[in-house]
Design a protein around this motif. Structure first.
Motif, PDB file in Angstrom:
ATOM      1  N   ALA A 104      41.249  42.015  42.372  1.00 27.34           N
ATOM      2  CA  ALA A 104      41.187  40.554  42.265  1.00 27.34           C
ATOM      3  C   ALA A 104      40.088  39.989  43.154  1.00 27.34           C
ATOM      4  O   ALA A 104      39.700  40.604  44.144  1.00 27.34           O
ATOM      5  N   ALA A 105      39.613  38.804  42.780  1.00 20.71           N
ATOM      6  CA  ALA A 105      38.630  38.064  43.573  1.00 20.71           C
ATOM      7  C   ALA A 105      39.144  36.645  43.765  1.00 20.71           C
ATOM      8  O   ALA A 105      39.586  35.997  42.813  1.00 20.71           O
ATOM      9  N   LYS A 106      39.094  36.180  45.009  1.00 16.99           N
ATOM     10  CA  LYS A 106      39.484  34.801  45.313  1.00 16.99           C
ATOM     11  C   LYS A 106      38.283  34.116  45.965  1.00 16.99           C
ATOM     12  O   LYS A 106      37.739  34.597  46.948  1.00 16.99           O
ATOM     13  N   TRP A 107      37.873  32.992  45.398  1.00 14.79           N
ATOM     14  CA  TRP A 107      36.703  32.241  45.838  1.00 14.79           C
ATOM     15  C   TRP A 107      37.179  31.013  46.607  1.00 14.79           C
ATOM     16  O   TRP A 107      37.948  30.210  46.081  1.00 14.79           O
ATOM     17  N   LEU A 108      36.709  30.836  47.846  1.00 15.43           N
ATOM     18  CA  LEU A 108      37.132  29.727  48.702  1.00 15.43           C
ATOM     19  C   LEU A 108      35.948  28.884  49.160  1.00 15.43           C
ATOM     20  O   LEU A 108      34.876  29.415  49.466  1.00 15.43           O
ATOM     21  N   SER A 109      36.195  27.566  49.252  1.00 17.18           N
ATOM     22  CA  SER A 109      35.191  26.666  49.820  1.00 17.18           C
ATOM     23  C   SER A 109      35.235  26.767  51.337  1.00 17.18           C
ATOM     24  O   SER A 109      36.138  27.377  51.907  1.00 17.18           O
ATOM     25  N   GLN A 110      34.276  26.129  51.984  1.00 16.73           N
ATOM     26  CA  GLN A 110      34.242  26.171  53.452  1.00 16.73           C
ATOM     27  C   GLN A 110      35.440  25.463  54.080  1.00 16.73           C
ATOM     28  O   GLN A 110      35.764  25.695  55.239  1.00 16.73           O
ATOM     29  N   LYS A 111      36.124  24.653  53.310  1.00 17.45           N
ATOM     30  CA  LYS A 111      37.322  23.975  53.820  1.00 17.45           C
ATOM     31  C   LYS A 111      38.593  24.740  53.467  1.00 17.45           C
ATOM     32  O   LYS A 111      39.692  24.276  53.728  1.00 17.45           O
ATOM     33  N   GLY A 112      38.450  25.923  52.843  1.00 16.05           N
ATOM     34  CA  GLY A 112      39.601  26.746  52.514  1.00 16.05           C
ATOM     35  C   GLY A 112      40.223  26.460  51.164  1.00 16.05           C
ATOM     36  O   GLY A 112      41.235  27.054  50.806  1.00 16.05           O
ATOM     37  N   LYS A 113      39.632  25.569  50.378  1.00 17.78           N
ATOM     38  CA  LYS A 113      40.154  25.247  49.049  1.00 17.78           C
ATOM     39  C   LYS A 113      39.806  26.379  48.077  1.00 17.78           C
ATOM     40  O   LYS A 113      38.679  26.871  48.047  1.00 17.78           O
ATOM     41  N   VAL A 114      40.786  26.792  47.266  1.00 17.52           N
ATOM     42  CA  VAL A 114      40.557  27.848  46.281  1.00 17.52           C
ATOM     43  C   VAL A 114      39.745  27.271  45.122  1.00 17.52           C
ATOM     44  O   VAL A 114      40.165  26.327  44.460  1.00 17.52           O
ATOM     45  N   ILE A 115      38.566  27.853  44.897  1.00 20.44           N
ATOM     46  CA  ILE A 115      37.692  27.440  43.794  1.00 20.44           C
ATOM     47  C   ILE A 115      38.114  28.162  42.515  1.00 20.44           C
ATOM     48  O   ILE A 115      38.161  27.586  41.440  1.00 20.44           O
ATOM     49  N   ASP A 116      38.414  29.464  42.654  1.00 21.75           N
ATOM     50  CA  ASP A 116      38.787  30.281  41.507  1.00 21.75           C
ATOM     51  C   ASP A 116      39.499  31.532  42.015  1.00 21.75           C
ATOM     52  O   ASP A 116      39.266  31.971  43.149  1.00 21.75           O
ATOM     53  N   SER A 117      40.338  32.096  41.177  1.00 22.23           N
ATOM     54  CA  SER A 117      41.020  33.348  41.493  1.00 22.23           C
ATOM     55  C   SER A 117      41.192  34.109  40.184  1.00 22.23           C
ATOM     56  O   SER A 117      41.734  33.562  39.220  1.00 22.23           O
ATOM     57  N   THR A 118      40.677  35.331  40.151  1.00 23.61           N
ATOM     58  CA  THR A 118      40.706  36.132  38.941  1.00 23.61           C
ATOM     59  C   THR A 118      41.144  37.545  39.285  1.00 23.61           C
ATOM     60  O   THR A 118      40.791  38.058  40.345  1.00 23.61           O
ATOM     61  N   SER A 119      41.898  38.181  38.385  1.00 18.93           N
ATOM     62  CA  SER A 119      42.276  39.579  38.615  1.00 18.93           C
ATOM     63  C   SER A 119      42.064  40.394  37.344  1.00 18.93           C
ATOM     64  O   SER A 119      42.030  39.855  36.236  1.00 18.93           O
ATOM     65  N   LYS A 120      41.889  41.699  37.565  1.00 12.03           N
ATOM     66  CA  LYS A 120      41.701  42.642  36.466  1.00 12.03           C
ATOM     67  C   LYS A 120      42.567  43.855  36.727  1.00 12.03           C
ATOM     68  O   LYS A 120      42.750  44.255  37.878  1.00 12.03           O
ATOM     69  N   THR A 121      43.060  44.450  35.668  1.00 10.88           N
ATOM     70  CA  THR A 121      43.823  45.689  35.785  1.00 10.88           C
ATOM     71  C   THR A 121      42.872  46.844  35.538  1.00 10.88           C
ATOM     72  O   THR A 121      42.174  46.879  34.514  1.00 10.88           O
ATOM     73  N   LEU A 122      42.837  47.772  36.478  1.00 11.87           N
ATOM     74  CA  LEU A 122      42.001  48.962  36.353  1.00 11.87           C
ATOM     75  C   LEU A 122      42.890  50.111  35.892  1.00 11.87           C
ATOM     76  O   LEU A 122      43.844  50.476  36.560  1.00 11.87           O
ATOM     77  N   GLU A 123      42.576  50.657  34.741  1.00  8.60           N
ATOM     78  CA  GLU A 123      43.372  51.750  34.182  1.00  8.60           C
ATOM     79  C   GLU A 123      42.667  53.092  34.319  1.00  8.60           C
ATOM     80  O   GLU A 123      43.304  54.124  34.375  1.00  8.60           O
TER      81      GLU A 123
END
Length: 165
Positions: A104-123
């Motif tokens: 997964a990747a979580k993208w945060l602004s400098q104020k700690g606000k979540v811009i985006d969060s995405t995950s992938k399953t690796l098989e």
């Protein structure tokens, strides 16, 4: 003769004090926190190496950030500087595990606000490269941002980047 001795004695005392200070011994023992911190860091490094050799754990071998992807989900134009209209790409190289994992990747602004969060399953077993990207619809406001990569819920890597006009 007495005048000469009175000038030499203070200089001799100063030289003796300076040499004693340079003897390599510490006047006071090191703080426990420093020694404990060094020991903790060494233990963490040993644990990290031990975990990396375990075949059942997802391992991240490389994380790249940039403006464009090339072949095989690799970042083709690496950078940490972006313009407001840019898409920011992160390429994550992983090894293992023998069973399914979540990246997964979580993208945060400098104020700690979540811009985006995405995950992938690796098989797939073995090495592979996954990509994550974000391009906010209204563009990136100027500032410093952080993207954190998680493997099975554990924080494994992070990259900071800056957006400016």
């Amino acid at each position: 003769m007495m005048t000469h001795v009175s000038h030499v004695l203070p200089a001799f005392a100063l030289a003796t004090a300076l040499l004693a200070g340079c003897s390599g011994r510490s006047a006071s023992p090191p703080a426990d926190g420093i020694e404990t911190g060094a020991a903790d860091s060494a233990a963490a490094a040993r644990d990290s190496i031990a975990r990396a050799s375990e075949p059942h754990i997802l391992q991240i071998s490389n994380v790249m950030i940039g403006k464009r992807l090339g072949e095989g989900n690799r970042v083709a134009e690496p950078t940490f500087q972006f313009a407001p209209a840019d898409t920011v790409y992160v390429s994550v190289s992983t090894k293992g595990p023998p069973e399914s994992s979540t990246l997964a990747a979580k993208w945060l602004s400098q104020k700690g606000k979540v811009i985006d969060s995405t995950s992938k399953t690796l098989e797939a077993k073995g090495s592979q490269i996954s990509e994550f990207h974000v391009a906010p619809p209204k563009g990136w406001p100027e500032g410093v941002y952080l993207v954190t990569i998680y493997g099975n819920g554990d924080s494994m890597a992070a990259k900071t980047f800056q957006v400016k006009k």
